[in-house]
Design a protein around this motif. Structure first.
Motif, mmCIF file in Angstrom:
data_model
loop_
_atom_site.group_PDB
_atom_site.id
_atom_site.type_symbol
_atom_site.label_atom_id
_atom_site.label_comp_id
_atom_site.label_asym_id
_atom_site.label_seq_id
_atom_site.Cartn_x
_atom_site.Cartn_y
_atom_site.Cartn_z
ATOM 1 N N THR A 40 0.600 -1.108 0.014
ATOM 2 C CA THR A 40 0.058 -0.142 0.139
ATOM 3 C C THR A 40 0.786 1.249 0.027
ATOM 4 N N ASP A 41 1.662 1.366 -1.105
ATOM 5 C CA ASP A 41 2.526 2.611 -1.254
ATOM 6 C C ASP A 41 1.765 3.829 -1.145
ATOM 7 N N HIS A 42 2.451 4.939 -0.600
ATOM 8 C CA HIS A 42 1.693 6.213 -0.302
ATOM 9 C C HIS A 42 1.781 6.742 -1.727
ATOM 10 N N TYR A 43 0.354 7.583 -1.543
ATOM 11 C CA TYR A 43 -0.052 8.344 -2.655
ATOM 12 C C TYR A 43 -0.799 9.582 -2.186
ATOM 13 N N GLU A 44 -0.024 10.847 -1.971
ATOM 14 C CA GLU A 44 -0.421 12.000 -1.207
ATOM 15 C C GLU A 44 -1.120 13.174 -2.339
ATOM 16 N N LEU A 45 -2.287 13.298 -2.014
ATOM 17 C CA LEU A 45 -2.960 13.914 -3.043
ATOM 18 C C LEU A 45 -2.897 15.548 -2.904
ATOM 19 N N ASN A 46 -2.250 15.949 -1.884
ATOM 20 C CA ASN A 46 -1.771 17.346 -1.576
ATOM 21 C C ASN A 46 -0.713 17.712 -2.046
ATOM 22 N N LEU A 47 0.096 16.782 -2.570
ATOM 23 C CA LEU A 47 1.746 17.087 -3.179
ATOM 24 C C LEU A 47 1.638 17.066 -4.569
ATOM 25 N N ASN A 48 2.810 17.398 -5.174
ATOM 26 C CA ASN A 48 3.055 17.281 -6.564
ATOM 27 C C ASN A 48 3.112 15.807 -7.153
ATOM 28 N N LEU A 49 2.292 15.547 -7.892
ATOM 29 C CA LEU A 49 1.966 14.089 -8.398
ATOM 30 C C LEU A 49 2.575 13.521 -9.369
ATOM 31 N N GLN A 84 -5.106 12.272 2.172
ATOM 32 C CA GLN A 84 -5.758 13.784 1.732
ATOM 33 C C GLN A 84 -6.504 13.619 0.528
ATOM 34 N N ALA A 85 -7.168 12.637 0.330
ATOM 35 C CA ALA A 85 -7.908 12.415 -1.036
ATOM 36 C C ALA A 85 -8.967 13.573 -1.357
ATOM 37 N N THR A 86 -9.453 14.274 -0.372
ATOM 38 C CA THR A 86 -10.548 15.253 -0.773
ATOM 39 C C THR A 86 -9.844 16.455 -0.875
ATOM 40 N N LYS A 91 -8.728 13.817 -9.072
ATOM 41 C CA LYS A 91 -7.523 13.049 -9.470
ATOM 42 C C LYS A 91 -7.396 11.649 -8.634
ATOM 43 N N ALA A 92 -8.007 11.599 -7.338
ATOM 44 C CA ALA A 92 -8.027 10.429 -6.750
ATOM 45 C C ALA A 92 -9.098 9.343 -7.479
ATOM 46 N N ASP A 111 -3.748 18.167 8.101
ATOM 47 C CA ASP A 111 -4.953 18.834 7.934
ATOM 48 C C ASP A 111 -4.662 19.989 6.723
ATOM 49 N N ARG A 112 -5.553 20.903 6.241
ATOM 50 C CA ARG A 112 -5.602 21.803 5.194
ATOM 51 C C ARG A 112 -4.432 22.715 5.538
ATOM 52 N N TYR A 113 -4.044 23.079 6.848
ATOM 53 C CA TYR A 113 -3.307 24.142 7.328
ATOM 54 C C TYR A 113 -1.976 24.050 7.709
#
Length: 268
Positions: A40-49, A84-86, A91-92, A111-113
């Motif tokens: 289950t490798d990381h996929y962080e939706l808030n970062l450069n993809l 952070q899929a939301t 993209k998610a 979180d968003r902050y």
């Protein structure tokens, strides 16, 4: 001693913080007498993809090769930890359409902050506000619900309490957490017992028994177990403790996933 140990939360060197290849992880999982693992490798939706997309493709392809190589010796499932899929639902959902994962973990590492809590200096911060933001966003994530299990529900405490020794009265979030767990239960989604904290200063699973019991009381039926291993030596670590906890909370079964469907195993 349990006979059906399955580790549903494992990171390879296709994660930015993983150390070992998928084939190396599988070899060690077999040596540890695990029934199976899910990569289950990381996929962080808030970062450069851009780089994340490359790593995800590599992880999916390498997992497929490992599944064939270890056939009949180890169950090897293909998964993803979506962080952070939301923040980027379009993209998610595109990624979920593109890849035929066995298992999708939904998680929040920040979180968003602010940045990932692993890199935050919590000394002097209003941690009550941080946790309020965290659980509000987690509820949004669960209402979206395009995942299979919710990971490490008390993740910020690894650092707030475990690293910075700041004690928090969690009762102020009980109603919000109950709504999160109720949303999971009502939508047939799972809750993960993540055992990484047992290897850290905090010394406890995420979540703890209190919340696993609450999930059960609210109608939750699906539990998954994950070591959150980022190196081979941590594979399966604490899974038996998680199984004991599940039994104490009133569960008779736990789940691993194939083709996004839960396969229920008795806690034996």
């Amino acid at each position: 001693m349990y006979s059906n140990l399955f580790d549903s939360h494992v990171h390879s060197d296709n994660s930015h913080d993983g150390e070992h290849s998928i084939s190396f992880l599988c070899e060690h999982a077999q040596q540890k007498n695990l029934m199976g693992i899910c990569i289950t490798d990381h996929y962080e939706l808030n970062l450069n993809l851009d780089q994340a997309d490359i790593c995800l493709r590599n992880s999916f392809m390498e997992t497929g090769r490992a599944r064939q190589a270890f056939d009949q010796r180890l169950l090897v499932a293909s998964g993803i930890e979506m962080g952070q899929a939301t923040r980027n639902i379009e993209k998610a959902e595109s990624v979920l359409r593109k890849y035929r994962f066995d298992f999708v973990i939904g998680s929040l590492h920040c979180d968003r902050y602010m940045d990932d809590y692993a890199y935050v200096d919590f000394s002097g911060l209003n941690v009550e506000l941080v946790l309020q933001h965290y659980y509000e966003e987690m509820l949004e994530l669960c209402q979206w619900g395009a995942f299979d299990t919710l990971a490490h529900m008390t993740y910020p405490l690894r650092y707030i309490t475990g690293q910075y020794h700041i004690q928090v009265d969690m009762s102020q979030y009980r109603d919000l957490i109950a709504e999160i767990l109720r949303t999971l239960a009502d939508n047939g989604l799972g809750l993960e017992i993540n055992t990484a904290g047992l290897r850290r200063e905090i010394g406890q699973t995420s979540p703890t028994l209190e919340y696993v019991k609450l999930f059960r009381d609210l109608g939750g039926e699906i539990l998954t177990f994950g070591s959150d291993a980022h190196r081979a030596q941590d594979l399966g670590a604490g899974i038996e403790c998680a199984m004991d906890m599940a039994k104490e909370a009133g569960f008779s079964y736990f789940a691993f996933f194939k083709k996004r469907n839960p396969r229920m195993l008795r806690l034996l």
